[in-house]
Design a protein around this motif. Structure first.
Motif, PDB file in Angstrom:
ATOM      1  N   UNK A   7     -27.739  38.015 -23.981  1.00  0.00           N
ATOM      2  CA  UNK A   7     -27.488  39.202 -23.180  1.00  0.00           C
ATOM      3  C   UNK A   7     -26.445  40.078 -23.868  1.00  0.00           C
ATOM      4  N   UNK A   8     -26.593  41.381 -23.752  1.00  0.00           N
ATOM      5  CA  UNK A   8     -25.628  42.274 -24.378  1.00  0.00           C
ATOM      6  C   UNK A   8     -24.318  42.249 -23.593  1.00  0.00           C
ATOM      7  N   UNK A   9     -23.174  42.583 -24.127  1.00  0.00           N
ATOM      8  CA  UNK A   9     -22.971  42.947 -25.533  1.00  0.00           C
ATOM      9  C   UNK A   9     -23.016  41.726 -26.453  1.00  0.00           C
ATOM     10  N   UNK A  10     -23.416  41.989 -27.675  1.00  0.00           N
ATOM     11  CA  UNK A  10     -23.540  40.897 -28.631  1.00  0.00           C
ATOM     12  C   UNK A  10     -22.311  40.806 -29.522  1.00  0.00           C
ATOM     13  N   UNK A  11     -21.377  41.708 -29.291  1.00  0.00           N
ATOM     14  CA  UNK A  11     -20.162  41.724 -30.082  1.00  0.00           C
ATOM     15  C   UNK A  11     -19.004  41.442 -29.139  1.00  0.00           C
TER      16      UNK A  11
ATOM     17  N   UNK B 347     -25.134  46.548 -31.034  1.00  0.00           N
ATOM     18  CA  UNK B 347     -24.605  45.265 -30.574  1.00  0.00           C
ATOM     19  C   UNK B 347     -23.999  45.329 -29.172  1.00  0.00           C
ATOM     20  N   UNK B 348     -23.672  46.519 -28.689  1.00  0.00           N
ATOM     21  CA  UNK B 348     -23.044  46.607 -27.379  1.00  0.00           C
ATOM     22  C   UNK B 348     -24.064  46.705 -26.245  1.00  0.00           C
ATOM     23  N   UNK B 349     -25.100  47.478 -26.447  1.00  0.00           N
ATOM     24  CA  UNK B 349     -26.061  47.688 -25.354  1.00  0.00           C
ATOM     25  C   UNK B 349     -27.473  47.274 -25.701  1.00  0.00           C
ATOM     26  N   UNK B 350     -27.691  46.890 -26.958  1.00  0.00           N
ATOM     27  CA  UNK B 350     -29.048  46.523 -27.353  1.00  0.00           C
ATOM     28  C   UNK B 350     -29.483  45.238 -26.687  1.00  0.00           C
ATOM     29  N   UNK B 426     -22.297  49.415 -20.290  1.00  0.00           N
ATOM     30  CA  UNK B 426     -21.914  49.693 -21.675  1.00  0.00           C
ATOM     31  C   UNK B 426     -21.416  48.440 -22.368  1.00  0.00           C
ATOM     32  N   UNK B 427     -20.969  47.454 -21.594  1.00  0.00           N
ATOM     33  CA  UNK B 427     -20.550  46.193 -22.189  1.00  0.00           C
ATOM     34  C   UNK B 427     -19.102  46.156 -22.641  1.00  0.00           C
ATOM     35  N   UNK B 428     -18.336  47.209 -22.376  1.00  0.00           N
ATOM     36  CA  UNK B 428     -16.931  47.217 -22.810  1.00  0.00           C
ATOM     37  C   UNK B 428     -16.143  46.089 -22.149  1.00  0.00           C
ATOM     38  N   UNK B 440     -21.714  41.798 -18.005  1.00  0.00           N
ATOM     39  CA  UNK B 440     -22.831  42.720 -17.791  1.00  0.00           C
ATOM     40  C   UNK B 440     -24.072  41.966 -17.316  1.00  0.00           C
ATOM     41  N   UNK B 441     -24.207  40.755 -17.838  1.00  0.00           N
ATOM     42  CA  UNK B 441     -25.343  39.932 -17.435  1.00  0.00           C
ATOM     43  C   UNK B 441     -25.304  39.673 -15.930  1.00  0.00           C
ATOM     44  N   UNK B 442     -24.115  39.372 -15.418  1.00  0.00           N
ATOM     45  CA  UNK B 442     -23.974  39.146 -13.983  1.00  0.00           C
ATOM     46  C   UNK B 442     -24.324  40.422 -13.207  1.00  0.00           C
ATOM     47  N   UNK B 443     -23.878  41.568 -13.727  1.00  0.00           N
ATOM     48  CA  UNK B 443     -24.146  42.814 -12.996  1.00  0.00           C
ATOM     49  C   UNK B 443     -25.634  43.116 -12.980  1.00  0.00           C
ATOM     50  N   UNK B 444     -26.293  42.880 -14.113  1.00  0.00           N
ATOM     51  CA  UNK B 444     -27.726  43.154 -14.178  1.00  0.00           C
ATOM     52  C   UNK B 444     -28.467  42.293 -13.162  1.00  0.00           C
ATOM     53  N   UNK B 445     -28.073  41.014 -13.127  1.00  0.00           N
ATOM     54  CA  UNK B 445     -28.732  40.123 -12.173  1.00  0.00           C
ATOM     55  C   UNK B 445     -28.523  40.612 -10.747  1.00  0.00           C
ATOM     56  N   UNK B 446     -27.264  40.970 -10.449  1.00  0.00           N
ATOM     57  CA  UNK B 446     -26.961  41.425  -9.092  1.00  0.00           C
ATOM     58  C   UNK B 446     -27.743  42.692  -8.775  1.00  0.00           C
ATOM     59  N   UNK B 447     -27.776  43.619  -9.729  1.00  0.00           N
ATOM     60  CA  UNK B 447     -28.489  44.865  -9.484  1.00  0.00           C
ATOM     61  C   UNK B 447     -29.963  44.604  -9.226  1.00  0.00           C
ATOM     62  N   UNK B 448     -30.566  43.748 -10.042  1.00  0.00           N
ATOM     63  CA  UNK B 448     -31.994  43.547  -9.857  1.00  0.00           C
ATOM     64  C   UNK B 448     -32.254  42.816  -8.540  1.00  0.00           C
ATOM     65  N   UNK B 449     -31.342  41.909  -8.157  1.00  0.00           N
ATOM     66  CA  UNK B 449     -31.522  41.248  -6.861  1.00  0.00           C
ATOM     67  C   UNK B 449     -31.435  42.263  -5.730  1.00  0.00           C
ATOM     68  N   UNK B 450     -30.466  43.161  -5.838  1.00  0.00           N
ATOM     69  CA  UNK B 450     -30.304  44.161  -4.781  1.00  0.00           C
ATOM     70  C   UNK B 450     -31.532  45.064  -4.721  1.00  0.00           C
ATOM     71  N   UNK B 451     -32.014  45.458  -5.905  1.00  0.00           N
ATOM     72  CA  UNK B 451     -33.194  46.324  -5.928  1.00  0.00           C
ATOM     73  C   UNK B 451     -34.378  45.615  -5.299  1.00  0.00           C
ATOM     74  N   UNK B 452     -34.484  44.317  -5.632  1.00  0.00           N
ATOM     75  CA  UNK B 452     -35.586  43.542  -5.081  1.00  0.00           C
ATOM     76  C   UNK B 452     -35.487  43.490  -3.560  1.00  0.00           C
ATOM     77  N   UNK B 453     -34.262  43.240  -3.082  1.00  0.00           N
ATOM     78  CA  UNK B 453     -34.073  43.193  -1.627  1.00  0.00           C
ATOM     79  C   UNK B 453     -34.436  44.526  -0.984  1.00  0.00           C
TER      80      UNK B 453
END
Lengths: 361, 663
Positions: A7-11, B347-350, B426-428, B440-453
């Protein structure tokens, strides 16, 4: 071709929790050396007792909780807690008190709340308060700076004092505190507090011998030098971005304001701001203790408030309370207020007006 | 909302000053790997896979079919909808397949794609440039942009013609050449080598949008690109080429707007709402190509980089080129990776690809192939120490750690309260986290769960509406029907005498009832277990009846019972009654008559008792307590009867063991 996913970020920035804790320890080290220079070997021995107790306690409880032990120990948080406790207690404290204190810090205050990151209170400060309340006499038996002692303690004497209660010559702490001409040496904060209760004015109280050889007129011998090194260590932490400026600035600023107000109101009774800053544990508190991220406020505005409130309580307790110093109490009081502070100091999110932000709540 | 006035912004820009956005990080940029070499062309791949939807919106209708020969630039889909933009053949060749293919999507889902085997001629279809675009109506130019398949090439893939045909008044048109992601140099090289085309594209957009100011923003780590663009724009007083301080994510749309204008895009709004529109430099280049050459968007610059490729470079890649083809061209060395891994984007958002057969699409700006140890290799999450380094890094002024707590605990309401959906991913935060938490991974999961709900809720709501509508309709129809019947009835009553009609209805009802009764009987008989117990019950009842007859008394009772024996409940009662009857009968027998001629009766009873046992057993499996009591009663009765028999005569019958056993 099968590719691995992540999962991103990768850095990632190359500073993990262990490095953060180690940097704090490095920043403390010079002050600890200065403390040993002025107050003898006690700190070294106390540090060894505290660190080993902390590591054993942490490892044991992690075993019980079936968590990875080595991984948790390698974050150095237990070592840091132990060192913070070690520098806060009198160097001649009996070994078993240090042991109990460290056990409480790690076992109860930290691990029982869920381990690193979950403790509400600053472990070292709670341990300090537990010791202070349980063993008030021993916890206030500070040895005078070596320069005042007729016969500075050797390493062996110090070991003997901590583990048996007596030096090799058979002297106990109370006797050691009595310097050559029969006067008992107190800490600078103690000296002034006692002086004021005895009817002296503030300017008379700071004529006590403990203030000879300090940084300036009202600054305690040895004590103020140690405080100064903690200040330097704190600036190092700011420079390396381990801590933000908000808590130290809030705390010191508030002490200055509160102390100045009191001092101007009555110069005979209330100590000067400089006295408050360089005596006792304000500077180590401001840079090393109140900044413990786990138990401090997490928003920048909140940290300013958190620091300022600690400074306020510090002056109040030092001036009107029963204890000469108050960093531990002030920090613990404000630890309790952290969730509230955090809730009301949320920053405005991008694209949210202050009004829509409220609606968001 | 803090709104900064136009004049204020201009004054600041004139003074060479900019605003800033909160947070941000400075990752190692690694741009030198690829920034010094010219953009190369690559050999034609063996096949090209063109997903039919590469933008935000709907896909166009297929305009070709399998087996067709296509020329380069020929549209493969046709736009039939304002949000549909076509895709084009990237080279000449033959369409061999139209179907789902793995595509560049973080989920790794398959999408509809057209596969073309190139014929090697790379022959263009006839092109219709619109070089004198100023002489044409805006509609015509916008249509040309749409037909050329142009969508935002910076990452979002929003259809450019939609943006360019908005009606809101635009003060600032921003051309985004910031390229703040580490490693990527595609826009950098494009500006350096094709500054003039970028400028031309900007002019076309300016013609359509008529902004008051045009700003071309370039990060200050790209001095050559800055210079090139300054030269390309030196004759225009409207265009400002601005150097912005290097800080990730300065190239994010919202952040760049904040840096340049001090304004913030409202949370549910668009940049146009605050008078700003932003386009990527790559998009500008594609616009210039489309308007001045007539060429649709069939290729783009892709940075192929990372330490696991021997020759990191920028290439002109045809849309649809499989990733592994580009990796081969760049000298991919799998031995440098512990596990094969390809990141599409920076590397940050890819996101990591799950298959190297994925094609390059319009928004693909980078392929990053890291050597082991170059990027994050392992998952090393530790507990959060609440240091809030994440909050300090967040460009949206969120509290990432609070979001993390709530997302992890599935407290989605609270997460939304902390403005989860304002996170731009953005992954900062995760970049600076000392506990190495993949925030960010946690946020993505939460967002998709919320969208699903939300989706589910919306669906449920729709279903409810449908149900209620149906109910209302049925109700209405019922009322209408009743009304109709009533009218018909009235009409009938008026015609025929009331008595006869009533008689008829009564007769019909009776008929119907009779029929139903017959049917029900059949039904019960078809039911296996019911029939069985029924039969047994009948046998028992018959026996009882016989006994009763013999006894000469109680006849009518058991008969009545037998008549009612239709269902299990009745059956139970009836069995009890039968048993009682039997017992009574026997008693009478015993009392009144004497032995010899009753031998047969005893054996008869034996068999009946057995069948009765079976019957009661079966009943008992269905209902517990009643049947037990009843069984006991029956057994007692039987036993008494038998005893009486035995007493009166010495009959060596087989029923006694079972009787004893029963007792």
């Amino acid at each position: 071709m099968k590719l691995t996913l992540s999962s991103s970020p990768h850095q990632r920035v190359q500073r993990d929790t262990g490095q953060v804790m180690r940097l704090v320890i490095y920043a403390m080290a010079p002050a600890m050396l200065v403390q040993m220079y002025f107050f003898g070997w006690g700190l070294l021995i106390q540090s060894i007792i505290a660190v080993s107790t902390a590591l054993i306690t942490e490892a044991g409880i992690l075993r019980l909780r079936q968590k990875p032990v080595v991984r948790a120990l390698s974050d150095y948080s237990a070592v840091l807690t132990a060192l913070l406790l070690a520098v806060s207690i009198p160097p001649g404290l009996p070994w078993w008190m240090t042991l109990i204190g460290t056990f409480c810090a790690i076992g109860i205050v930290k691990q029982l709340y869920g381990g690193l990151g979950f403790n509400m209170f600053n472990p070292a400060m709670v341990a300090y308060v537990i010791l202070l309340v349980s063993f008030p006499a021993a916890m206030t038996m500070w040895l005078p700076p070596v320069q005042f002692m007729a016969d500075p303690l050797s390493f062996a004497d110090t070991v003997s004092l901590i583990f048996t209660g007596y030096t090799q010559a058979g002297l106990d702490v109370a006797q050691l505190r009595t310097v050559a001409d029969g006067i008992t040496m107190a800490t600078p904060l103690d000296a002034v507090k006692t002086g004021l209760t005895e009817g002296l004015t503030y300017s008379e109280a700071i004529q006590s011998r403990i203030f000879n050889g300090g940084l300036a007129n009202s600054l305690g011998a040895g004590w103020s030098w140690v405080a100064l090194t903690y200040l330097a260590g704190g600036l190092f932490l700011l420079k390396t971005k381990v801590i933000n400026w908000h808590i130290p600035v809030g705390m010191i600023g508030s002490v200055v304001v509160c102390a100045t107000v009191l001092h101007i109101a009555d110069m005979d009774f209330y100590a000067s701001p400089l006295f408050h800053i360089f005596n006792g544990s304000l500077l180590i508190g401001a840079f090393f203790i109140a900044t413990d991220p786990v138990s401090a406020s997490t928003t920048n505005k909140g940290r300013l408030i958190f620091g300022a409130a600690i400074g306020f309580w510090l002056v109040i307790i030092r001036t009107f309370g029963g204890y000469p110093d108050a960093v531990a109490f002030a920090v613990i009081i404000m630890n309790m207020a952290v969730p509230l502070i955090d809730y009301y100091t949320r920053p405005r999110t991008y694209g949210h007006g202050s009004r829509s932000n409220k609606r968001g709540r | 909302m803090l709104s900064v006035s136009f004049d204020e912004i201009i004054a600041k820009l004139n003074a060479g000053k900019l605003y800033d956005f909160p947070g941000g990080v400075h990752p190692e940029d690694k741009k030198l790997l690829t920034s010094q070499a010219e953009i190369q062309t690559v050999s034609l791949p063996e096949k090209l896979i063109i997903p039919i939807r590469q933008h935000v919106g709907t896909e166009g209708r297929l305009a070709i079919s399998v087996g067709d020969r296509v020329k380069k630039g020929q549209p493969l889909t046709r736009s039939s909808h304002p949000f549909a933009i076509p895709v084009h053949a990237p080279t000449s060749g033959k369409v061999t397949e139209i179907g789902p293919h793995v595509t560049a999507h973080p989920s790794g889902l398959n999408e509809q794609a057209i596969t073309i085997i190139p014929d090697g001629h790379d022959e263009w279809t006839s092109l219709t440039p619109l070089s004198d675009y100023t002489a044409h109506s805006s509609e015509k130019v916008v249509e040309a942009l749409c037909d050329a398949g142009i969508s935002g090439m910076g990452g979002a893939g929003f259809p450019t013609h939609i943006k360019a045909s908005g009606t809101k008044k635009i003060e600032f048109m921003v051309i985004n050449g910031v390229e703040c992601e580490p490693y990527i140099t595609a826009d950098d090289r494009l500006m350096r080598e094709h500054a003039w085309q970028v400028r031309q594209g900007t002019d076309v957009l300016a013609h359509l949008i008529k902004p008051q100011v045009i700003i071309i923003a370039i990060e200050d780590n790209k001095p050559e690109a800055l210079k090139a663009m300054q030269i390309a724009c030196q004759d225009s007083a409207d265009i400002r080429v601005v150097s912005v301080p290097t800080k990730y994510p300065a190239g994010g749309e919202k952040q760049l707007i904040q840096v340049l204008t001090g304004r913030e895009v409202p949370r549910d709004g668009l940049p146009a709402d605050i008078g700003v529109l932003m386009f990527n430099v790559g998009t500008c280049y594609a616009i210039a190509d489309a308007i001045f050459q007539g060429k649709p968007l069939v290729e783009r610059v892709v940075t192929v980089t990372g330490e696991a490729v021997e020759k990191p470079c920028n290439v002109w890649a045809l849309i649809g080129t499989p990733v592994n083809h580009l990796l081969k061209e760049a000298g991919y060395n799998p031995t440098k990776q512990a596990q094969p891994q390809v990141v599409m984007g920076g590397p940050m958002m890819g996101f990591t690809l799950n298959d190297a057969d994925v094609p390059v699409v319009k928004i693909t700006n980078c392929l990053l192939v890291p050597a082991s140890g170059e990027l994050i290799d392992e998952d090393n999450e530790r507990p959060c120490i609440r240091c809030s380094a994440c909050a300090d890094a967040c460009p949206a002024s969120l509290l990432p750690q609070q979001l993390f707590w709530h997302a992890k605990a599935h407290e989605y309401d609270k997460a939304q309260e902390y403005n989860l959906f304002d996170c731009i991913e953005c992954g900062a935060c995760a970049y600076v986290c000392p506990s190495e938490i993949p925030l960010v991974h946690y946020y993505r999961q939460a967002k998709s769960s919320i969208r699903q709900q939300r989706d589910e809720k919306a669906r449920a709501e729709k279903a409810r509406e449908r149900f209620e509508a149906r109910k209302a309709r049925l109700e209405r129809e019922k009322i209408e029907r009743e009304e109709k019947h009533r009218r018909a009835k009235e009409a009938r009553e008026n015609k025929t005498p009331a008595g006869s009609s009533k008689d008829k209805v009564a007769a019909a009802l009776a008929r119907a009832k009779a029929k139903r009764a017959g049917k029900e009987e059949n039904n019960t008989e078809q039911d296996q277990s019911a029939t069985q117990t029924d039969k047994q019950a009948k046998v028992a009842a018959a026996v009882a009846r016989a006994k009763a007859k013999k006894a000469g008394g109680q006849q009518s009772d058991s008969k009545d019972n037998q008549d009612r024996s239709d269902n299990v409940a009745d059956e139970k009662k009836q069995q009890v009654a039968a048993a009682v009857a039997r017992a009574k009968a026997k008693k009478t027998q015993r009392d009144s008559k004497s032995a010899p001629d009753k031998n047969s009766a005893a054996s008869e009873e034996n068999s009946s008792a057995q069948s009765e046992n079976r019957a009661t057993d079966e009943v008992s499996t269905q209902s517990a307590e009643d049947s037990k009591k009843q069984r006991v009663a029956a057994a007692v009765a039987r036993a008494k009867a038998k005893k009486a028999q035995r007493d009166s005569k010495s009959a060596p019958d087989k029923s006694s063991p079972s009787g004893i056993a029963k007792r």
